[in-house]
Design an enzyme around this catalytic site. Structure first.
Site, mmCIF file in Angstrom:
data_model
loop_
_atom_site.group_PDB
_atom_site.id
_atom_site.type_symbol
_atom_site.label_atom_id
_atom_site.label_comp_id
_atom_site.label_asym_id
_atom_site.label_seq_id
_atom_site.Cartn_x
_atom_site.Cartn_y
_atom_site.Cartn_z
ATOM 1 N N ASP A 16 11.416 72.103 26.950
ATOM 2 C CA ASP A 16 12.081 72.854 28.012
ATOM 3 C C ASP A 16 11.070 73.526 28.952
ATOM 4 O O ASP A 16 11.459 74.182 29.912
ATOM 5 C CB ASP A 16 13.065 73.878 27.453
ATOM 6 C CG ASP A 16 12.409 74.950 26.591
ATOM 7 O OD1 ASP A 16 11.209 74.830 26.283
ATOM 8 O OD2 ASP A 16 13.108 75.916 26.209
ATOM 9 N N SER A 35 11.175 75.482 19.079
ATOM 10 C CA SER A 35 10.532 75.499 20.389
ATOM 11 C C SER A 35 9.058 75.154 20.277
ATOM 12 O O SER A 35 8.695 74.075 19.830
ATOM 13 C CB SER A 35 10.757 76.863 21.055
ATOM 14 O OG SER A 35 10.286 76.874 22.371
#
Length: 452
Positions: free
Chosen positions: A247, A102
């Protein structure tokens, strides 16, 4: 073999490579994932980190050894995995995994795991069991391995699905600085920009998991300095930055000011409710009251809920929410399998600004004047539970809630304090409706008790 039990977090698997998790650990996690979920056909992708191709290959080998099939998606943004396993599921998969850490620095690796419908595995729904089986290396190997295939259409199908959220012809006349952080947004942005009549000023679209230009977490101010300077240098209408796995997206207005996630949630909620009509909208309990007030004014039903994508996604299904937003920059959409995406909110903001004919700074200006927020403040404390009880006692005359940490509300100010899932931290978010000075005074009072 390296597989530190600490890599199994509340929402994903994440740790240092190779010191906390390596390829052998990834293979074990792949087998354990199948043992826990019983999945038969798994979509698998990875981000651009240097360690990600070999970690993804090892995870794939584990899934295949457990007898499940793998659809290899190659390099993808995390939201593309959600699309592949959710409503855009043309591959017939019933689970998915993306090897990514991430927004963490480049020395980290990890994996995000989802089951049918793009529902995440989390600490409450399976990650702990995956960890126990992987650590014990007790996941069985099938008599016959699964089959490997690929899906070369995933990028095109994903971009098509995201573009369907807006009227591309309505987006025009905007000068926009784009910072892909050398992360996965650089994979899809060229295709997106071909379809929009804007003046893009793109930076760092080249995929490079070393993140050579700045860190992959735009929530940190030091990682936003570049895009802020470029918005001002180019006289842009706004700037949009993505995190490492894309994201999440973050916005800088034309004055070079960061737009907090709760203010952005309010803008998106109003825009979507204008399109859809009355519907429930979820926001996390750290958020400014501007979100609640905006949803009500737009005819929606506000639903305040606990922090974390696993909780938000389940809650959206329970109440059939059209949209959800978190202060951290995660935005979820019913028509995107109730999942979070970094591209859809960017497109919606471009559409919103084009139709409004007003700058982003003006649209959020009213929020800045009315709602005075502290932002999230972390404090290292040895006894988080004890400090929370001290706060509960000190503010016993306020309206208190324990849905997620401690929330205390008065008529003109409120705060939430939550313990970290992984560190000895308390996280404070506070807001005053009176003034910036009042917010600062109350913030300091609460912090003094936390740090006593």
């Amino acid at each position: 073999m390296t597989l530190d039990p600490a890599v199994f977090k509340a929402y994903d698997v994440r740790g240092l490579y190779p010191g906390e998790v390596d390829e052998d650990g990834a293979e074990r996690i792949g087998r354990a994932f199948i043992a826990v979920t019983g999945s038969q056909r798994v979509a698998l992708g990875h981000d651009a980190r240097v360690s990600s191709p070999s970690m993804a290959t090892a995870f794939r080998d584990g899934v295949l050894a457990a007898g499940a099939d793998v659809v290899d998606l190659g390099e993808i943004a995390t939201e593309m995995l959600y699309f592949a396993v959710g409503s855009g599921n043309a591959s017939g998969v019933d689970a998915g995994a993306v090897v990514t850490a991430s927004h963490n620095p480049p020395q980290y690796t990890g994996v995000k795991l989802v089951v049918e419908g793009a529902l995440p595995l989390s600490g409450d729904t399976g990650i702990g069991e995956v960890g126990r089986i992987a650590e014990a290396d007790s996941a069985p190997r099938a008599a016959a391995p699964g089959r490997l295939s690929s899906d070369p259409t995933i990028l095109e199908r994903f971009v098509d699905a995201c573009m369907a959220f807006i009227d591309p012809a309505a987006v025009r006349g905007l000068r926009v600085v784009l910072d892909a952080t050398n992360g996965m947004a650089g994979l899809y942005l060229p295709s997106v920009l071909e379809r929009l009549d804007i003046e893009p000023i793109p930076y760092f679209l080249e995929l490079d998991g070393r993140f050579p230009n700045h860190g992959p977490n735009p929530l940190l101010e030091e990682n936003r300095r570049f895009i802020t300077s470029k918005v001002l240098e180019h006289g842009a209408d706004l700037g949009i930055a993505w995190d490492g796995d894309a994201d999440r997206c973050f916005f800088i207005d034309g004055n070079g000011e960061f737009v907090p996630g709760d203010f952005l949630t309010a803008l998106l909620a109003r825009h979507l409710l204008e399109k859809s009509g009355p519907a429930p909208v979820i926001y996390d309990l750290r958020a400014s009251w501007c979100v609640r007030d905006t949803i009500l004014a737009a005819g929606g039903t506000p639903d305040e809920y606990r922090v974390g994508h696993a909780f938000i996604k389940r809650r959206m299904r329970e109440i059939d929410a059209i949209f959800a937003g978190e202060v951290s920059g995660h935005y979820y959409f019913k028509e995107f399998s109730y999942a979070d995406t970094g591209l859809v909110p960017a497109l919606l903001v471009l559409e919103l600004l084009s139709r409004a004919g007003r700058p982003l700074a003006e649209l959020v200006g009213g929020y800045r004047e009315r709602y005075h927020i502290s932002g999230e403040i972390n404090s290292t404390v040895p006894d988080a539970a004890g400090r929370m009880e001290a706060l509960a006692e000190r503010f016993a005359d306020g309206r208190q809630g324990r849905l997620d940490g401690l929330s205390v509300a008065y008529d003109d100010w409120h705060f939430n304090v939550r313990p970290s899932n992984t560190e000895p931290l308390l996280r404070l978010n506070l807001e005053s409706l009176e003034s910036e000075a009042d917010m600062e005074r109350r913030r300091d009072e609460v912090l003094a008790i936390i740090r006593e």
